[in-house]
Design a protein around this motif. Structure first.
Motif, mmCIF file in Angstrom:
data_model
loop_
_atom_site.group_PDB
_atom_site.id
_atom_site.type_symbol
_atom_site.label_atom_id
_atom_site.label_comp_id
_atom_site.label_asym_id
_atom_site.label_seq_id
_atom_site.Cartn_x
_atom_site.Cartn_y
_atom_site.Cartn_z
ATOM 1 N N ARG A 194 -21.343 -5.847 -7.784
ATOM 2 C CA ARG A 194 -20.983 -4.862 -6.766
ATOM 3 C C ARG A 194 -19.725 -4.121 -7.198
ATOM 4 N NH1 ARG A 194 -20.406 -8.559 -1.605
ATOM 5 N NH2 ARG A 194 -19.136 -9.609 -3.154
ATOM 6 N N LEU A 195 -19.698 -2.813 -6.911
ATOM 7 C CA LEU A 195 -18.503 -2.027 -7.188
ATOM 8 C C LEU A 195 -17.367 -2.551 -6.323
ATOM 9 C CD1 LEU A 195 -17.327 0.475 -8.673
ATOM 10 C CD2 LEU A 195 -17.934 1.793 -6.641
ATOM 11 N N GLU A 196 -16.212 -2.751 -6.918
ATOM 12 C CA GLU A 196 -15.049 -3.199 -6.158
ATOM 13 C C GLU A 196 -13.825 -2.406 -6.567
ATOM 14 O OE1 GLU A 196 -13.683 -7.213 -6.726
ATOM 15 O OE2 GLU A 196 -14.000 -7.132 -8.872
ATOM 16 N N MET A 197 -12.834 -2.416 -5.714
ATOM 17 C CA MET A 197 -11.567 -1.735 -5.974
ATOM 18 C C MET A 197 -10.464 -2.775 -6.025
ATOM 19 S SD MET A 197 -12.107 1.607 -5.945
ATOM 20 C CE MET A 197 -10.445 2.204 -5.730
ATOM 21 N N LEU A 198 -9.426 -2.444 -6.766
ATOM 22 C CA LEU A 198 -8.233 -3.286 -6.690
ATOM 23 C C LEU A 198 -7.699 -3.200 -5.268
ATOM 24 C CD1 LEU A 198 -6.322 -2.323 -9.955
ATOM 25 C CD2 LEU A 198 -7.450 -4.491 -9.449
ATOM 26 N N PRO A 199 -7.081 -4.269 -4.774
ATOM 27 C CA PRO A 199 -6.472 -4.173 -3.437
ATOM 28 C C PRO A 199 -5.292 -3.204 -3.471
ATOM 29 C CG PRO A 199 -5.913 -6.257 -4.482
ATOM 30 C CD PRO A 199 -6.897 -5.581 -5.375
ATOM 31 N N LYS A 200 -5.001 -2.626 -2.337
ATOM 32 C CA LYS A 200 -3.887 -1.686 -2.253
ATOM 33 C C LYS A 200 -2.554 -2.418 -2.473
ATOM 34 C CE LYS A 200 -2.145 1.873 0.878
ATOM 35 N NZ LYS A 200 -2.421 2.538 2.158
ATOM 36 N N HIS A 201 -2.393 -3.538 -1.800
ATOM 37 C CA HIS A 201 -1.168 -4.334 -1.891
ATOM 38 C C HIS A 201 -1.521 -5.772 -2.232
ATOM 39 C CE1 HIS A 201 1.284 -1.193 -0.085
ATOM 40 N NE2 HIS A 201 0.380 -1.071 0.869
ATOM 41 N N ARG A 202 -0.565 -6.493 -2.736
ATOM 42 C CA ARG A 202 -0.722 -7.918 -3.011
ATOM 43 C C ARG A 202 -0.584 -8.682 -1.699
ATOM 44 N NH1 ARG A 202 2.675 -7.692 -6.588
ATOM 45 N NH2 ARG A 202 1.268 -7.358 -8.303
ATOM 46 N N LYS A 203 -1.497 -9.594 -1.459
ATOM 47 C CA LYS A 203 -1.423 -10.421 -0.255
ATOM 48 C C LYS A 203 -0.371 -11.504 -0.456
ATOM 49 C CE LYS A 203 -6.192 -9.677 1.015
ATOM 50 N NZ LYS A 203 -7.519 -10.254 1.098
ATOM 51 N N ARG A 204 0.129 -12.015 0.640
ATOM 52 C CA ARG A 204 1.119 -13.102 0.555
ATOM 53 C C ARG A 204 0.538 -14.269 -0.217
ATOM 54 N NH1 ARG A 204 2.996 -13.255 6.761
ATOM 55 N NH2 ARG A 204 3.570 -11.087 6.834
ATOM 56 N N GLY A 205 1.323 -14.793 -1.121
ATOM 57 C CA GLY A 205 0.896 -15.952 -1.880
ATOM 58 C C GLY A 205 0.159 -15.618 -3.162
ATOM 59 N N GLU A 206 -0.215 -14.348 -3.366
ATOM 60 C CA GLU A 206 -0.891 -13.986 -4.610
ATOM 61 C C GLU A 206 0.120 -13.886 -5.739
ATOM 62 O OE1 GLU A 206 -4.923 -11.546 -3.584
ATOM 63 O OE2 GLU A 206 -3.086 -10.383 -3.792
ATOM 64 N N LYS A 207 -0.361 -14.196 -6.933
ATOM 65 C CA LYS A 207 0.502 -14.153 -8.106
ATOM 66 C C LYS A 207 0.923 -12.728 -8.420
ATOM 67 C CE LYS A 207 -2.748 -17.050 -10.005
ATOM 68 N NZ LYS A 207 -3.685 -17.179 -11.080
ATOM 69 N N ALA A 208 2.104 -12.594 -8.978
ATOM 70 C CA ALA A 208 2.611 -11.273 -9.359
ATOM 71 C C ALA A 208 1.746 -10.645 -10.446
ATOM 72 C CB ALA A 208 4.058 -11.381 -9.815
ATOM 73 N N GLY A 209 0.990 -11.441 -11.191
ATOM 74 C CA GLY A 209 0.140 -10.920 -12.254
ATOM 75 C C GLY A 209 -1.114 -10.231 -11.758
ATOM 76 N N ASP A 210 -1.502 -10.466 -10.492
ATOM 77 C CA ASP A 210 -2.688 -9.820 -9.941
ATOM 78 C C ASP A 210 -2.367 -8.348 -9.682
ATOM 79 O OD1 ASP A 210 -3.942 -12.275 -9.992
ATOM 80 O OD2 ASP A 210 -3.547 -12.705 -7.883
ATOM 81 N N LYS A 211 -3.081 -7.455 -10.341
ATOM 82 C CA LYS A 211 -2.823 -6.013 -10.221
ATOM 83 C C LYS A 211 -3.258 -5.479 -8.861
ATOM 84 C CE LYS A 211 -1.229 -4.613 -14.221
ATOM 85 N NZ LYS A 211 0.096 -4.080 -14.304
ATOM 86 N N THR A 212 -2.556 -4.461 -8.406
ATOM 87 C CA THR A 212 -2.894 -3.752 -7.178
ATOM 88 C C THR A 212 -2.876 -2.252 -7.466
ATOM 89 O OG1 THR A 212 -0.615 -3.500 -6.412
ATOM 90 C CG2 THR A 212 -1.769 -5.535 -5.770
ATOM 91 N N LEU A 213 -3.414 -1.466 -6.559
ATOM 92 C CA LEU A 213 -3.364 -0.015 -6.720
ATOM 93 C C LEU A 213 -1.926 0.485 -6.735
ATOM 94 C CD1 LEU A 213 -6.336 1.097 -4.434
ATOM 95 C CD2 LEU A 213 -6.241 1.095 -6.938
ATOM 96 N N ASP A 222 0.633 -1.102 -7.861
ATOM 97 C CA ASP A 222 1.184 -1.409 -9.189
ATOM 98 C C ASP A 222 0.770 -0.341 -10.205
ATOM 99 O OD1 ASP A 222 2.319 -3.790 -8.268
ATOM 100 O OD2 ASP A 222 0.584 -4.997 -8.878
ATOM 101 N N LEU A 223 -0.490 0.057 -10.175
ATOM 102 C CA LEU A 223 -0.984 1.039 -11.151
ATOM 103 C C LEU A 223 -0.425 2.439 -10.931
ATOM 104 C CD1 LEU A 223 -4.788 0.197 -11.500
ATOM 105 C CD2 LEU A 223 -2.956 -0.272 -13.116
ATOM 106 N N ILE A 224 -0.378 2.851 -9.656
ATOM 107 C CA ILE A 224 0.015 4.221 -9.335
ATOM 108 C C ILE A 224 1.524 4.364 -9.191
ATOM 109 C CG2 ILE A 224 -0.243 6.052 -7.607
ATOM 110 C CD1 ILE A 224 -3.017 4.835 -6.997
ATOM 111 N N GLY A 225 2.167 3.297 -8.742
ATOM 112 C CA GLY A 225 3.612 3.355 -8.512
ATOM 113 C C GLY A 225 3.954 3.632 -7.061
ATOM 114 N N HIS A 226 2.943 3.883 -6.256
ATOM 115 C CA HIS A 226 3.118 4.135 -4.818
ATOM 116 C C HIS A 226 1.753 3.971 -4.154
ATOM 117 C CE1 HIS A 226 1.288 8.112 -5.388
ATOM 118 N NE2 HIS A 226 2.068 8.218 -6.461
ATOM 119 N N SER A 227 1.730 4.066 -2.847
ATOM 120 C CA SER A 227 0.477 3.946 -2.110
ATOM 121 C C SER A 227 -0.454 5.108 -2.472
ATOM 122 C CB SER A 227 0.773 3.967 -0.613
ATOM 123 O OG SER A 227 -0.414 3.879 0.121
#
Length: 159
Positions: A106-125, A127-132
């Protein structure tokens, strides 16, 4: 988007007399089945298959935009859809979003923000864009509003 404060803005617009539709990016894909298509067996099968193509509503909306922008997806002679050159910030937001699929295809997207407790290594949108990705989110919501078959149910209608 209903989440992240979007519902508050929708409620304020409704209070000012505007007709507003909200979408939950994290909800299941094609969440408006009961409102958008008939309940024939063929329609239910097509809806189920389309719904399974996306991990959630955010992925479905961005997948719809991807198809709309893809010249190979459009039939010859069809009116094209494109992003004007001057929308550089929007183009930059969209350009860094990876095409990703989950284990089930299934097509999926990176999450917009990191959820509490997620590792800093998990990428988010963010992180990639630098802003929302507000511009990109606004575009996919506008495209959804333009292309969806949503019809507001009549008062007293039971599905």
């Amino acid at each position: 988007d209903r989440g992240g404060g979007g519902k508050i803005h929708a409620d304020a617009l409704r209070a000012s007399g505007y007709q507003v539709r909200t979408v939950a990016f994290g909800a299941a894909a094609s969440q408006d089945f009961n409102r958008t298509i008939s309940r024939s067996a063929k329609a239910r099968q097509a809806w189920t298959e389309d719904r399974y193509a996306y991990k959630n509503m955010r992925a479905e909306l961005y997948g719809g935009l991807r198809r709309l922008l893809d010249p190979m997806e459009n039939s010859p002679g069809a009116k094209g859809f494109g992003l004007p050159r001057e929308y550089t910030e929007l183009r930059q937001e969209l350009a860094v979003m990876p095409l990703m699929f989950d284990r089930e295809g299934r097509l999926e997207m990176l999450p917009k923000h990191r959820k509490r407790g997620e590792k800093a290594g998990d990428k988010t949108l963010v992180d990639l864009i630098g802003h929302s990705p507000d511009r990109a989110d606004a575009l996919v919501l506008a495209v959804w509003g333009m292309t969806s078959n949503y019809r507001r149910p009549k008062a007293g209608t039971i599905f």
